[in-house]
Design an enzyme around this catalytic site. Structure first.
Site, PDB file in Angstrom:
ATOM      1  N   GLU A 229      55.374  88.338 100.178  1.00 25.83           N
ATOM      2  CA  GLU A 229      54.007  87.971 100.579  1.00 25.83           C
ATOM      3  C   GLU A 229      53.937  86.894 101.666  1.00 25.83           C
ATOM      4  O   GLU A 229      53.247  85.890 101.521  1.00 25.83           O
ATOM      5  CB  GLU A 229      53.216  87.531  99.341  1.00 25.83           C
ATOM      6  CG  GLU A 229      53.155  88.615  98.278  1.00 25.83           C
ATOM      7  CD  GLU A 229      52.520  88.166  96.962  1.00 25.83           C
ATOM      8  OE1 GLU A 229      51.999  87.048  96.895  1.00 25.83           O
ATOM      9  OE2 GLU A 229      52.550  88.961  96.002  1.00 25.83           O
TER      10      GLU A 229
ATOM     11  N   GLU B 207      55.287  97.481  92.614  1.00 26.09           N
ATOM     12  CA  GLU B 207      54.430  96.841  91.605  1.00 26.09           C
ATOM     13  C   GLU B 207      53.202  97.717  91.340  1.00 26.09           C
ATOM     14  O   GLU B 207      52.065  97.304  91.539  1.00 26.09           O
ATOM     15  CB  GLU B 207      54.004  95.443  92.081  1.00 26.09           C
ATOM     16  CG  GLU B 207      55.184  94.542  92.421  1.00 26.09           C
ATOM     17  CD  GLU B 207      54.794  93.112  92.789  1.00 26.09           C
ATOM     18  OE1 GLU B 207      53.664  92.690  92.510  1.00 26.09           O
ATOM     19  OE2 GLU B 207      55.655  92.411  93.371  1.00 26.09           O
TER      20      GLU B 207
HETATM   21  O1  G3I Z   1      54.261  78.818  82.945  1.00 23.51           O
HETATM   22  C1  G3I Z   1      53.345  79.042  81.924  1.00 23.51           C
HETATM   23  C2  G3I Z   1      54.028  78.881  80.612  1.00 23.51           C
HETATM   24  O2  G3I Z   1      54.532  77.584  80.499  1.00 23.51           O
HETATM   25  C3  G3I Z   1      53.022  79.202  79.510  1.00 23.51           C
HETATM   26  O3  G3I Z   1      53.673  79.206  78.281  1.00 23.51           O
HETATM   27  C4  G3I Z   1      52.372  80.567  79.735  1.00 23.51           C
HETATM   28  C5  G3I Z   1      51.302  80.856  78.710  1.00 23.51           C
HETATM   29  O4  G3I Z   1      50.232  81.554  79.263  1.00 23.51           O
HETATM   30  O5  G3I Z   1      51.812  80.619  81.023  1.00 23.51           O
HETATM   31  C6  G3I Z   1      52.826  80.459  81.988  1.00 23.51           C
HETATM   32  O6  G3I Z   1      52.481  80.751  83.297  1.00 23.51           O
HETATM   33  C7  G3I Z   1      52.023  82.060  83.590  1.00 23.51           C
HETATM   34  C8  G3I Z   1      53.098  82.863  84.296  1.00 23.51           C
HETATM   35  O7  G3I Z   1      52.580  84.078  84.766  1.00 23.51           O
HETATM   36  C9  G3I Z   1      54.296  83.169  83.387  1.00 23.51           C
HETATM   37  O8  G3I Z   1      53.915  83.858  82.267  1.00 23.51           O
HETATM   38  C10 G3I Z   1      50.822  81.872  84.502  1.00 23.51           C
HETATM   39  O9  G3I Z   1      49.780  81.264  83.766  1.00 23.51           O
HETATM   40  C11 G3I Z   1      50.380  83.201  85.070  1.00 23.51           C
HETATM   41  O10 G3I Z   1      49.383  82.993  86.049  1.00 23.51           O
HETATM   42  C12 G3I Z   1      51.562  83.899  85.711  1.00 23.51           C
HETATM   43  O11 G3I Z   1      51.100  85.121  86.221  1.00 23.51           O
HETATM   44  C13 G3I Z   1      52.035  85.890  86.955  1.00 23.51           C
HETATM   45  C14 G3I Z   1      51.621  85.961  88.419  1.00 23.51           C
HETATM   46  O12 G3I Z   1      52.532  86.795  89.112  1.00 23.51           O
HETATM   47  C15 G3I Z   1      51.624  84.600  89.081  1.00 23.51           C
HETATM   48  O13 G3I Z   1      51.303  84.748  90.406  1.00 23.51           O
HETATM   49  C16 G3I Z   1      52.037  87.284  86.363  1.00 23.51           C
HETATM   50  O14 G3I Z   1      52.549  87.243  85.043  1.00 23.51           O
HETATM   51  C17 G3I Z   1      52.899  88.220  87.216  1.00 23.51           C
HETATM   52  O15 G3I Z   1      52.691  89.534  86.804  1.00 23.51           O
HETATM   53  C18 G3I Z   1      52.466  88.125  88.673  1.00 23.51           C
HETATM   54  O16 G3I Z   1      53.323  88.936  89.443  1.00 23.51           O
HETATM   55  C19 G3I Z   1      53.053  88.984  90.850  1.00 23.51           C
HETATM   56  C20 G3I Z   1      54.350  89.310  91.550  1.00 23.51           C
HETATM   57  O17 G3I Z   1      55.344  88.394  91.165  1.00 23.51           O
HETATM   58  C21 G3I Z   1      54.170  89.321  93.064  1.00 23.51           C
HETATM   59  N1  G3I Z   1      53.119  90.217  93.452  1.00 23.51           N
HETATM   60  C22 G3I Z   1      51.846  90.018  92.768  1.00 23.51           C
HETATM   61  C23 G3I Z   1      52.017  90.065  91.274  1.00 23.51           C
HETATM   62  C24 G3I Z   1      50.711  89.943  90.577  1.00 23.51           C
HETATM   63  O18 G3I Z   1      50.163  88.685  90.816  1.00 23.51           O
END
Ligand code: G3I
Length: 381
Positions: free
Chosen positions: A161, A266
């Site tokens: 990205e 994805e």
């Molecule tokens: O780090 C905390 C953790 O400490 C806590 O226990 C947990 C409980 O909710 O949250 C954790 O953080 C989350 C993280 O995923 C890991 O689970 C964040 O809140 C959450 O926002 C984060 O979301 C991820 C997102 O990327 C972040 O940008 C999604 O799971 C993941 O599917 C998504 O993947 C991205 C690709 O890497 C790149 N392309 C877009 C795609 C969708 O956004």
């Protein structure tokens, strides 16, 4: 399957065409009943992104689906910078090692996601201003990860990205401190550590002509400079209508014409309202004012049959075009295993109930699963 890379496999098939075609038809017809991965196995890898619970063995039902249906995996979060190197030179390999172990054990095509990304970056990286310091951290990150999984990880999303919608480079900490050629620099560093691993540039909204043109210009520049790049990762966070099949087809044709393969990295299809015409995966977009608004979350207790059918039809049309151009496609990866764990339940509005994948909240295959499995794999270009 893993080490039998596609071109060799296709050559093999051509050489034995008469005898094998009858036999392989029988094999593929019977194996099509077994799993999604085997159904498409002669065309492209098929897989899913897996979360930490699946990796650590805390979600065995999900692992069973992955191991029986798919032949490639991507780590949804576990290899991202903030988790794997949360502070300078302090690496946490627990989940990443398990992830790679799972892939090796099941003979899967293993993806590394992602080496350089402005999002989910460790805090210590966010506010760097010094270019030498930034370069040193990037180099250490790449050297450490790529060498640790050398010969095990098959493809790295090297940069994720990096482009804005208008085709300009995103003003990330990497761009600001390493300059406009940082993407190429990072690809070269990765190749140096593991010359055999596939190198991917990954992004969303590549059906938009300006963004796609910028990415493909970069690919062509790499090629002209002799910088290795194997593929473009098309994220495919799509919905029931957009992008059109023609737009998807155009992405495949254009990426192929630039001299690299396409990976749909994805894939998921949102079925929820999108009143702002929001597309892609810009994670900073969040509409918290709509949290709890029933209009924005119309199916909290289950997906109505007519929408379920639309989803199944949409997936089938998408896979038809993938099959048609499978000679240009390396891999198709769903972004998640089952609906309940999809990131789309929380983006762009938190707490909704979305249904973007092939398995429902109880780990059961949906009509979309069946419709994908029914795709005729003999309709190649
Ligand atoms: O780090 C905390 C953790 O400490 C806590 O226990 C947990 C409980 O909710 O949250 C954790 O953080 C989350 C993280 O995923 C890991 O689970 C964040 O809140 C959450 O926002 C984060 O979301 C991820 C997102 O990327 C972040 O940008 C999604 O799971 C993941 O599917 C998504 O993947 C991205 C690709 O890497 C790149 N392309 C877009 C795609 C969708 O956004």
């Amino acid at each position: 399957m893993k080490k039998l890379k596609k071109p060799i496999f296709l050559t093999f098939i051509c050489g034995l065409i008469c005898f094998i075609s009858c036999a392989s038809k029988i094999v593929s017809e019977s194996s099509s009943k077994l799993s999604l991965g085997t159904h498409f196995k002669d065309l492209f890898y098929l897989g899913a992104a897996i979360n930490e619970n699946t990796i650590l063995g805390l979600d065995p039902k999900s692992a069973t689906i992955v191991n029986s249906e798919y032949n490639t995996i991507s780590p949804e979060n576990s290899l991202k910078w903030m988790f794997i190197q949360p502070s300078p030179n302090k690496f946490n390999f627990k989940a990443a090692d398990k992830y790679v172990e799972m892939g090796l054990k099941n003979n899967m095509y293993i993806v590394g996601h992602a080496l350089v990304w402005h999002n989910q970056l460790a805090d210590f990286m966010q506010n760097l201003e010094n270019s030498a310091e930034t370069r040193a951290h990037v180099e250490n990150h790449i050297n450490t990860l790529v060498s640790r999984y050398k010969g095990k990880i098959d493809a790295w999303d090297v940069v994720n990205e990096a482009f804005e919608e208008d085709g300009s480079l995103r003003a990330s900490v990497f761009y600001k401190n390493m300059g406009k050629n940082y993407i190429e620099e990072v690809f070269r560093k990765t190749e140096k550590v593991d010359p055999d691993v596939d190198l991917i540039y990954n992004d969303y909204n590549l059906y938009k002509p300006k963004k796609r043109a910028a990415v493909l210009e970069m690919v062509k520049k790499f090629k002209a400079n002799g910088t290795k790049i194997n593929g473009v990762g098309v994220q495919a966070h799509w919905d029931l209508k957009s992008p059109s099949i023609e737009e998807i087809e155009q992405i495949i044709l254009d990426v192929h014409a630039a001299g690299v393969y396409v990976s749909f990295t994805e894939l998921d299809i949102s079925v929820l309202p999108n009143p702002w015409e929001m597309v892609g995966a810009e994670v900073t977009q969040n509409f918290s004012q709509f949290e709890g608004d029933p209009k924005m979350n119309p199916y909290p207790n289950g997906l109505p049959d007519n929408i379920q059918e639309k989803l199944a039809k949409r997936y089938q049309e998408i896979f038809n075009v993938f099959v048609k151009h499978s000679d240009k496609i390396n891999r198709v990866t769903f972004w998640g295993v089952m609906d309940k764990h999809s990131w789309l339940n929380d983006w762009p509005i938190k707490g909704r109930t979305n249904y973007p994948l092939l398995f429902d909240r109880n780990y059961n295959p949906k009509p979309a699963y069946k419709s994908v499995l029914e795709v005729n794999t003999d309709q190649q270009n």
